[in-house]
Design a protein around this motif. Structure first.
Motif, mmCIF file in Angstrom:
data_model
loop_
_atom_site.group_PDB
_atom_site.id
_atom_site.type_symbol
_atom_site.label_atom_id
_atom_site.label_comp_id
_atom_site.label_asym_id
_atom_site.label_seq_id
_atom_site.Cartn_x
_atom_site.Cartn_y
_atom_site.Cartn_z
ATOM 1 N N ALA A 1 14.140 -65.212 15.077
ATOM 2 C CA ALA A 1 13.864 -66.284 14.123
ATOM 3 C C ALA A 1 13.972 -65.776 12.684
ATOM 4 O O ALA A 1 14.505 -66.463 11.792
ATOM 5 C CB ALA A 1 12.475 -66.865 14.373
ATOM 6 N N ALA A 2 13.476 -64.556 12.458
ATOM 7 C CA ALA A 2 13.559 -63.990 11.111
ATOM 8 C C ALA A 2 15.007 -63.744 10.708
ATOM 9 O O ALA A 2 15.416 -64.021 9.570
ATOM 10 C CB ALA A 2 12.762 -62.689 11.045
ATOM 11 N N ALA A 3 15.792 -63.215 11.645
ATOM 12 C CA ALA A 3 17.207 -62.954 11.351
ATOM 13 C C ALA A 3 17.940 -64.259 11.060
ATOM 14 O O ALA A 3 18.773 -64.341 10.144
ATOM 15 C CB ALA A 3 17.852 -62.237 12.531
ATOM 16 N N GLU A 4 17.633 -65.288 11.847
ATOM 17 C CA GLU A 4 18.263 -66.589 11.619
ATOM 18 C C GLU A 4 17.881 -67.137 10.244
ATOM 19 O O GLU A 4 18.724 -67.687 9.517
ATOM 20 C CB GLU A 4 17.833 -67.567 12.708
ATOM 21 N N ALA A 5 16.615 -66.989 9.859
ATOM 22 C CA ALA A 5 16.169 -67.478 8.552
ATOM 23 C C ALA A 5 16.886 -66.737 7.426
ATOM 24 O O ALA A 5 17.303 -67.342 6.433
ATOM 25 C CB ALA A 5 14.658 -67.314 8.424
ATOM 26 N N VAL A 6 17.048 -65.415 7.582
ATOM 27 C CA VAL A 6 17.740 -64.630 6.562
ATOM 28 C C VAL A 6 19.195 -65.074 6.433
ATOM 29 O O VAL A 6 19.730 -65.234 5.332
ATOM 30 C CB VAL A 6 17.660 -63.126 6.884
ATOM 31 N N LEU A 7 19.852 -65.292 7.567
ATOM 32 C CA LEU A 7 21.263 -65.708 7.537
ATOM 33 C C LEU A 7 21.424 -67.081 6.894
ATOM 34 O O LEU A 7 22.395 -67.333 6.172
ATOM 35 C CB LEU A 7 21.836 -65.717 8.956
ATOM 36 N N ARG B 1 2.553 -65.689 7.470
ATOM 37 C CA ARG B 1 2.452 -66.262 8.813
ATOM 38 C C ARG B 1 1.278 -65.618 9.534
ATOM 39 O O ARG B 1 0.969 -64.440 9.331
ATOM 40 C CB ARG B 1 3.746 -65.999 9.581
ATOM 41 N N PRO B 2 0.591 -66.350 10.384
ATOM 42 C CA PRO B 2 -0.551 -65.795 11.123
ATOM 43 C C PRO B 2 -0.136 -64.561 11.911
ATOM 44 O O PRO B 2 0.912 -64.546 12.558
ATOM 45 C CB PRO B 2 -0.961 -66.948 12.057
ATOM 46 N N GLY B 3 -0.996 -63.546 11.844
ATOM 47 C CA GLY B 3 -0.736 -62.348 12.629
ATOM 48 C C GLY B 3 0.215 -61.382 11.976
ATOM 49 O O GLY B 3 0.526 -60.359 12.553
ATOM 50 N N ARG B 4 0.742 -61.754 10.751
ATOM 51 C CA ARG B 4 1.678 -60.871 10.066
ATOM 52 C C ARG B 4 1.032 -60.364 8.787
ATOM 53 O O ARG B 4 0.426 -61.124 8.042
ATOM 54 C CB ARG B 4 2.979 -61.612 9.717
ATOM 55 N N ALA B 5 1.144 -59.098 8.530
ATOM 56 C CA ALA B 5 0.559 -58.533 7.309
ATOM 57 C C ALA B 5 1.568 -58.593 6.177
ATOM 58 O O ALA B 5 2.760 -58.574 6.396
ATOM 59 C CB ALA B 5 0.152 -57.081 7.566
ATOM 60 N N ALA C 1 13.475 -62.058 1.131
ATOM 61 C CA ALA C 1 12.241 -61.446 1.632
ATOM 62 C C ALA C 1 11.335 -62.495 2.248
ATOM 63 O O ALA C 1 10.727 -62.281 3.324
ATOM 64 C CB ALA C 1 11.526 -60.717 0.500
ATOM 65 N N ASP C 2 11.221 -63.650 1.603
ATOM 66 C CA ASP C 2 10.386 -64.726 2.124
ATOM 67 C C ASP C 2 10.916 -65.227 3.459
ATOM 68 O O ASP C 2 10.150 -65.573 4.370
ATOM 69 C CB ASP C 2 10.353 -65.876 1.111
ATOM 70 N N ALA C 3 12.254 -65.274 3.591
ATOM 71 C CA ALA C 3 12.830 -65.723 4.857
ATOM 72 C C ALA C 3 12.573 -64.700 5.957
ATOM 73 O O ALA C 3 12.229 -65.059 7.094
ATOM 74 C CB ALA C 3 14.340 -65.947 4.685
ATOM 75 N N ALA C 4 12.742 -63.412 5.627
ATOM 76 C CA ALA C 4 12.553 -62.365 6.629
ATOM 77 C C ALA C 4 11.103 -62.257 7.075
ATOM 78 O O ALA C 4 10.801 -62.038 8.255
ATOM 79 C CB ALA C 4 13.024 -61.022 6.071
ATOM 80 N N ILE C 5 10.164 -62.434 6.135
ATOM 81 C CA ILE C 5 8.747 -62.230 6.442
ATOM 82 C C ILE C 5 8.087 -63.507 6.950
ATOM 83 O O ILE C 5 7.301 -63.481 7.898
ATOM 84 C CB ILE C 5 8.005 -61.705 5.198
ATOM 85 N N HIS C 6 8.423 -64.653 6.344
ATOM 86 C CA HIS C 6 7.738 -65.905 6.655
ATOM 87 C C HIS C 6 8.644 -66.977 7.249
ATOM 88 O O HIS C 6 8.162 -68.038 7.635
ATOM 89 C CB HIS C 6 7.068 -66.470 5.397
ATOM 90 N N GLY C 7 9.970 -66.718 7.274
ATOM 91 C CA GLY C 7 10.880 -67.709 7.853
ATOM 92 C C GLY C 7 11.052 -68.948 7.001
ATOM 93 O O GLY C 7 11.466 -69.996 7.507
ATOM 94 N N ARG C 8 10.741 -68.875 5.717
ATOM 95 C CA ARG C 8 10.793 -70.060 4.867
ATOM 96 C C ARG C 8 12.188 -70.280 4.292
ATOM 97 O O ARG C 8 12.824 -69.358 3.825
ATOM 98 C CB ARG C 8 9.779 -69.927 3.724
ATOM 99 N N ARG C 9 12.638 -71.524 4.318
ATOM 100 C CA ARG C 9 13.905 -71.905 3.678
ATOM 101 C C ARG C 9 13.654 -72.170 2.189
ATOM 102 O O ARG C 9 12.601 -72.683 1.817
ATOM 103 C CB ARG C 9 14.490 -73.168 4.323
ATOM 104 N N PRO C 10 14.594 -71.842 1.336
ATOM 105 C CA PRO C 10 14.395 -72.060 -0.100
ATOM 106 C C PRO C 10 14.404 -73.538 -0.465
ATOM 107 O O PRO C 10 15.070 -74.355 0.192
ATOM 108 C CB PRO C 10 15.581 -71.332 -0.740
#
Length: 407
Positions: free
Chosen positions: A110-116, A9-13, A47-56
Motif C-alpha cells: 500500500a505504501a509503495a502504491e501511494a508513493v507511485l 497511522r495507528p501503530g506506526r511511529a 514522505a507522507d505517502a510512504a509513511i501515511h499513504g496520503r494522496r496530495p
C-alpha cells in the motif's frame, strides 16, 4: 526543508528526524545536476505517502506545478527535472528510516502504491508547469526578438541603445552585414517553414554569432556578416543569395523562392541600408517580371536611379519610345526587339536567336525604330538614350500599363 507530513497511522511511529529528507534531496540533486530546491514541495508529499499513504491535495500539487515553472525559468530542462523527481523517489524509498518500515507485506504494498501515485501526480503537474512557463518564455522572447528586428531594420534613432540590444543577440553592429530577403514565388509558400529551415542552415554554415533569421512582412529576413563571404562576392551581396537558394533546394523546402541580398555596409545604419536595398531590389524584380530565383541588388542599381525621378523617366519614355505606338499592334514587339538586342550586347544574330526570328527581321525592326523615333541603336550618341528609355519602360511596365499622366 519543511517536510509537511500529515497524520500518523495507528501503530506506526514517526521518523525520529527529517534530516533524511534533506539527504535524499541533496543526493538526487547531485546525481542529476539539478537545483535541490526544486524538491522543496515534492519530497514532503512523497514522505507522507510512504509513511501515511496520503494522496496530495490540489493546492499541494499546485505548489509542485510552480516548481515546474521555476525549473523552466532557471533553464532546467523538463527531462532533467523529471530525472530529479524520479531519482528522489527511489532514493527516498530506499532510505526510509527503519522505525517507519513495516514487516507487513500488505502495508508495504500500500505504501509503495501511494508513493507511485504521488510520483505520477507530481511528475504530471511538474511537466505541465514547465511547459506553461516555456510557452510564455517563448512568446516573450519572440516579442522581444520581433521588436528588435523591426528597430534594427528601420534604424532606431537611439544608436547606443541599439548597439547594446544587438550585443544581446550576438551581433556587433560595428561590422558590415548583408541583409538578404527570401520571398515565396508561389502563393502557398510556407514562410514559417522556410525560416525554420534557413535558421538551422545559416547557423551550421556561419556559426551562431553575427547571424539572425526572422520573419517580416511575409518574407524571411537573413542577416549575416560580410566576413563570411568571399571578398569579391561580398561587395555585391551575390554569394549569400546563392548560398541561401542552395540551402532551400538542398533541404527541399517546397515551392519556388526568390532570394535578394543587399550589399554589406558597416555601422548601425548599415543594416537598414542593406535591408532597404534588398527590399527595393525585390520589388523591382517583381515589377520587371524577372525569372531569376537569385537577384543581385547591384544589377538593379540603374533601375533604382531611374525610379527616383519618375517624372523625368516618364518624359523620356514618352518622348523617345512613344512614336512606337504608331505601329500596327502597338509598341510591344519593337520594344522586345530593342531589349533583346541590348541584352545580346548589340549583336543582331544573338538577338534573333533569343527572339526565335531571323536576323533580317531583327535588322528590319531596328531600322523601323530608328525611322519612328529618330534614335538609332547603332549610333553611340543615340544608343544610350534609347537603352535608358527601354529600361524606364520596363520599370514603368509600359506599354502594358499606360504612362502616368502629367502632374
Amino acid at each position: 526543508m519543511s517536510p509537511g507530513v500529515g497524520r500518523r497511522r495507528p501503530g506506526r511511529a514517526a521518523p525520529p528526524s527529517e534530516d533524511w529528507l534533506a539527504s535524499v534531496g541533496a543526493s538526487a540533486a547531485a546525481a542529476t545536476r539539478a537545483p535541490a530546491d526544486l524538491l522543496d514541495e515534492y519530497l514532503p508529499l512523497l514522505a507522507d505517502a510512504a509513511i501515511h499513504g496520503r494522496r496530495p491535495e490540489t493546492w499541494e500539487l499546485d505548489a509542485v506545478r510552480e516548481q515546474g515553472r521555476r525549473a523552466a525559468a532557471q533553464g532546467v530542462g523538463a527531462r532533467r527535472a523529471v530525472d530529479l523527481y524520479l531519482s528522489a523517489a527511489w532514493r527516498l524509498w530506499r532510505q526510509l528510516p527503519v522505525v517507519v518500515r513495516s514487516s507487513d507485506a500488505e502495508e508495504v504494498r500500500a505504501a509503495a502504491e501511494a508513493v507511485l501515485r504521488v510520483l505520477d501526480d507530481a511528475v504530471g503537474v511538474l511537466v505541465d508547469g514547465h511547459q506553461v512557463e516555456r510557452r510564455e518564455m517563448i512568446r516573450r522572447e519572440e516579442a522581444v526578438r520581433a521588436e528588435f528586428v523591426d528597430d534594427l531594420l528601420r534604424g532606431d534613432a537611439d544608436v547606443s541603445r541599439m548597439v547594446e540590444r544587438a550585443e544581446l543577440f550576438g551581433i556587433d553592429l560595428g561590422k558590415p552585414h548583408h541583409v538578404a530577403l527570401v520571398a515565396p514565388r508561389d502563393p502557398d509558400g510556407d514562410v514559417a517553414r522556410a525560416a525554420t529551415v534557413l535558421e538551422r542552415a545559416v547557423v551550421d554554415r556561419f556559426g551562431d554569432r553575427e547571424v539572425l533569421v526572422a520573419m517580416k512582412d511575409g518574407r524571411v529576413v537573413v542577416l549575416v556578416p560580410s566576413a563570411a563571404t568571399p571578398a569579391g562576392a561580398a561587395a555585391r551581396g551575390a554569394h549569400i543569395g546563392e548560398l541561401l537558394q542552395q540551402d532551400l533546394r538542398r533541404l527541399r523546402v517546397a515551392g519556388r523562392w526568390r532570394v535578394v541580398a543587399g550589399r554589406a555596409f558597416p555601422g548601425v545604419w548599415g543594416v537598414p541600408r542593406s535591408y532597404e536595398e534588398a527590399r527595393e531590389a525585390l520589388s523591382l524584380a517583381d515589377r520587371l517580371d524577372s525569372d531569376d530565383d537569385v537577384v543581385h541588388a547591384r544589377d538593379l542599381l540603374v533601375y533604382r536611379v531611374l525610379g527616383r525621378d519618375q517624372a523625368a523617366i516618364v518624359d523620356l519614355v514618352r518622348d523617345v519610345l512613344g512614336p512606337l505606338e504608331q505601329v500596327r499592334g502597338g509598341a510591344q514587339v519593337l520594344l522586345e526587339t530593342l531589349q533583346a538586342y541590348f541584352d545580346a550586347g548589340d549583336v543582331a544574330t544573338e538577338a534573333a536567336r533569343r527572339l526565335h526570328v531571323s536576323v533580317r527581321t531583327v535588322t528590319y525592326r531596328l531600322a523601323r525604330v530608328a525611322q519612328l523615333t529618330g534614335y538609332s541603336a547603332s549610333r553611340a550618341d543615340q544608343r544610350f538614350a534609347l537603352q535608358t528609355a527601354v529600361l524606364g519602360a520596363r520599370l514603368l511596365e509600359w506599354p502594358t500599363r499606360p504612362l502616368p499622366a502629367d502632374p
